[in-house]
Design a protein around this motif. Structure first.
Motif, PDB file in Angstrom:
ATOM      1  N   LEU A 173      -0.650  -1.504  11.193  1.00 22.21           N
ATOM      2  CA  LEU A 173      -1.593  -2.144  10.280  1.00 22.21           C
ATOM      3  C   LEU A 173      -3.032  -1.953  10.744  1.00 22.21           C
ATOM      4  CD1 LEU A 173      -1.823  -3.861   7.727  1.00 22.21           C
ATOM      5  CD2 LEU A 173      -1.627  -5.891   9.189  1.00 22.21           C
ATOM      6  N   MET A 174      -3.276  -2.156  12.026  1.00 18.40           N
ATOM      7  CA  MET A 174      -4.633  -2.011  12.563  1.00 18.40           C
ATOM      8  C   MET A 174      -5.099  -0.557  12.494  1.00 18.40           C
ATOM      9  SD  MET A 174      -5.874  -4.928  13.351  1.00 18.40           S
ATOM     10  CE  MET A 174      -4.961  -5.736  12.063  1.00 18.40           C
ATOM     11  N   LYS A 175      -4.190   0.367  12.744  1.00 16.94           N
ATOM     12  CA  LYS A 175      -4.544   1.785  12.658  1.00 16.94           C
ATOM     13  C   LYS A 175      -4.944   2.145  11.228  1.00 16.94           C
ATOM     14  CE  LYS A 175      -2.824   6.418  13.580  1.00 16.94           C
ATOM     15  NZ  LYS A 175      -1.682   7.244  13.955  1.00 16.94           N
ATOM     16  N   ALA A 176      -4.180   1.639  10.255  1.00 18.20           N
ATOM     17  CA  ALA A 176      -4.502   1.906   8.847  1.00 18.20           C
ATOM     18  C   ALA A 176      -5.858   1.316   8.490  1.00 18.20           C
ATOM     19  CB  ALA A 176      -3.419   1.331   7.952  1.00 18.20           C
ATOM     20  N   TYR A 177      -6.131   0.134   8.989  1.00 20.79           N
ATOM     21  CA  TYR A 177      -7.414  -0.507   8.701  1.00 20.79           C
ATOM     22  C   TYR A 177      -8.561   0.333   9.255  1.00 20.79           C
ATOM     23  CZ  TYR A 177     -11.059  -4.050   8.413  1.00 20.79           C
ATOM     24  OH  TYR A 177     -12.217  -4.719   8.119  1.00 20.79           O
ATOM     25  N   GLU A 178      -8.379   0.837  10.460  1.00 21.85           N
ATOM     26  CA  GLU A 178      -9.434   1.614  11.108  1.00 21.85           C
ATOM     27  C   GLU A 178      -9.613   2.997  10.491  1.00 21.85           C
ATOM     28  OE1 GLU A 178      -8.201   1.640  15.177  1.00 21.85           O
ATOM     29  OE2 GLU A 178      -8.590  -0.493  15.444  1.00 21.85           O
ATOM     30  N   GLU A 179      -8.521   3.609  10.021  1.00 22.73           N
ATOM     31  CA  GLU A 179      -8.578   5.009   9.583  1.00 22.73           C
ATOM     32  C   GLU A 179      -8.653   5.207   8.073  1.00 22.73           C
ATOM     33  OE1 GLU A 179      -5.260   6.956  11.442  1.00 22.73           O
ATOM     34  OE2 GLU A 179      -6.102   6.684  13.453  1.00 22.73           O
ATOM     35  N   ASP A 180      -8.244   4.220   7.291  1.00 22.53           N
ATOM     36  CA  ASP A 180      -8.216   4.369   5.834  1.00 22.53           C
ATOM     37  C   ASP A 180      -9.397   3.608   5.238  1.00 22.53           C
ATOM     38  OD1 ASP A 180      -7.725   4.385   3.102  1.00 22.53           O
ATOM     39  OD2 ASP A 180      -5.579   4.057   3.321  1.00 22.53           O
ATOM     40  N   ASP A 181     -10.430   4.357   4.870  1.00 26.50           N
ATOM     41  CA  ASP A 181     -11.664   3.742   4.367  1.00 26.50           C
ATOM     42  C   ASP A 181     -11.435   2.899   3.119  1.00 26.50           C
ATOM     43  OD1 ASP A 181     -13.131   4.879   6.410  1.00 26.50           O
ATOM     44  OD2 ASP A 181     -13.729   6.626   5.237  1.00 26.50           O
ATOM     45  N   GLU A 182     -10.589   3.378   2.210  1.00 28.91           N
ATOM     46  CA  GLU A 182     -10.369   2.629   0.972  1.00 28.91           C
ATOM     47  C   GLU A 182      -9.665   1.305   1.253  1.00 28.91           C
ATOM     48  OE1 GLU A 182      -8.681   3.007  -3.562  1.00 28.91           O
ATOM     49  OE2 GLU A 182      -8.306   4.653  -2.185  1.00 28.91           O
ATOM     50  N   THR A 183      -8.677   1.332   2.138  1.00 27.87           N
ATOM     51  CA  THR A 183      -7.981   0.096   2.499  1.00 27.87           C
ATOM     52  C   THR A 183      -8.960  -0.874   3.143  1.00 27.87           C
ATOM     53  OG1 THR A 183      -5.869   1.228   2.780  1.00 27.87           O
ATOM     54  CG2 THR A 183      -6.127  -0.868   3.912  1.00 27.87           C
ATOM     55  N   GLN A 184      -9.751  -0.379   4.046  1.00 27.77           N
ATOM     56  CA  GLN A 184     -10.736  -1.230   4.716  1.00 27.77           C
ATOM     57  C   GLN A 184     -11.723  -1.814   3.708  1.00 27.77           C
ATOM     58  OE1 GLN A 184     -14.241  -0.196   7.604  1.00 27.77           O
ATOM     59  NE2 GLN A 184     -12.316  -0.110   8.748  1.00 27.77           N
ATOM     60  N   MET A 185     -12.193  -0.985   2.786  1.00 24.67           N
ATOM     61  CA  MET A 185     -13.148  -1.430   1.780  1.00 24.67           C
ATOM     62  C   MET A 185     -12.549  -2.528   0.898  1.00 24.67           C
ATOM     63  SD  MET A 185     -14.992   0.809  -1.211  1.00 24.67           S
ATOM     64  CE  MET A 185     -13.428   1.116  -2.015  1.00 24.67           C
ATOM     65  N   ARG A 186     -11.305  -2.332   0.460  1.00 24.07           N
ATOM     66  CA  ARG A 186     -10.664  -3.328  -0.398  1.00 24.07           C
ATOM     67  C   ARG A 186     -10.442  -4.640   0.351  1.00 24.07           C
ATOM     68  NH1 ARG A 186      -6.994  -1.362  -5.116  1.00 24.07           N
ATOM     69  NH2 ARG A 186      -7.932   0.621  -5.648  1.00 24.07           N
ATOM     70  N   LEU A 187     -10.035  -4.542   1.600  1.00 19.63           N
ATOM     71  CA  LEU A 187      -9.827  -5.754   2.387  1.00 19.63           C
ATOM     72  C   LEU A 187     -11.148  -6.475   2.648  1.00 19.63           C
ATOM     73  CD1 LEU A 187      -7.090  -4.523   4.856  1.00 19.63           C
ATOM     74  CD2 LEU A 187      -6.828  -6.263   3.082  1.00 19.63           C
ATOM     75  N   LEU A 188     -12.184  -5.727   2.969  1.00 24.86           N
ATOM     76  CA  LEU A 188     -13.489  -6.338   3.192  1.00 24.86           C
ATOM     77  C   LEU A 188     -14.015  -7.005   1.923  1.00 24.86           C
ATOM     78  CD1 LEU A 188     -15.201  -3.720   5.518  1.00 24.86           C
ATOM     79  CD2 LEU A 188     -14.460  -6.041   6.128  1.00 24.86           C
ATOM     80  N   ALA A 189     -13.716  -6.410   0.770  1.00 24.46           N
ATOM     81  CA  ALA A 189     -14.124  -7.007  -0.499  1.00 24.46           C
ATOM     82  C   ALA A 189     -13.441  -8.359  -0.710  1.00 24.46           C
ATOM     83  CB  ALA A 189     -13.804  -6.069  -1.661  1.00 24.46           C
ATOM     84  N   LEU A 190     -12.270  -8.528  -0.105  1.00 17.20           N
ATOM     85  CA  LEU A 190     -11.552  -9.795  -0.170  1.00 17.20           C
ATOM     86  C   LEU A 190     -11.957 -10.739   0.963  1.00 17.20           C
ATOM     87  CD1 LEU A 190      -7.989  -8.415  -0.961  1.00 17.20           C
ATOM     88  CD2 LEU A 190      -9.526  -9.602  -2.550  1.00 17.20           C
ATOM     89  N   GLY A 191     -12.889 -10.294   1.799  1.00 17.20           N
ATOM     90  CA  GLY A 191     -13.336 -11.113   2.916  1.00 17.20           C
ATOM     91  C   GLY A 191     -12.423 -11.027   4.123  1.00 17.20           C
TER      92      GLY A 191
END
Length: 102
Positions: free
Chosen positions: A62-80
């Motif tokens: 999960l942490m690797k995906a967060y760090e490497e997948d910009d779209e996933t990170q962006m969507r999660l950050l949009a949710l706070g």
């Protein structure tokens, strides 16, 4: 003449109310469509994250995906949800504390 003015005003108010109802319905439909789209995206992400194809997602995956997948990170950050929050959420969902989510 006052009756005619009241009639016109009534038509305008009724038209505005109908437009408002239509707008509310359109927003509800759009929200449902967006929710469905987000769920499909979430399922696709979960499949991508599960690198070892075990059917489970580890905190490391999960942490690797967060760090490497910009779209996933962006969507999660949009949710706070930042990386720290994501780890907290993972630990809350890992109710059996085996280090993975099924």
């Amino acid at each position: 003449q006052l009756g005619f003015t009241n009639l016109i005003l009534s038509v305008i108010v009724d038209s505005a109310a109908q437009d408002r109802e239509t707008d509310v319905r359109a927003k509800q439909i759009e929200a449902a469509r967006k929710e469905e789209e987000d769920m499909r995206y979430f399922l696709e992400v979960m499949e991508r994250i599960d690198e070892d194809r075990s059917g489970n997602i580890s905190l490391d995956e999960l942490m690797k995906a967060y760090e490497e997948d910009d779209e996933t990170q962006m969507r999660l950050l949009a949710l706070g949800i930042d990386q720290l929050e994501l780890a907290k959420i993972f630990r809350m969902l890992d109710w059996d504390e085996d280090g993975s989510l099924e």
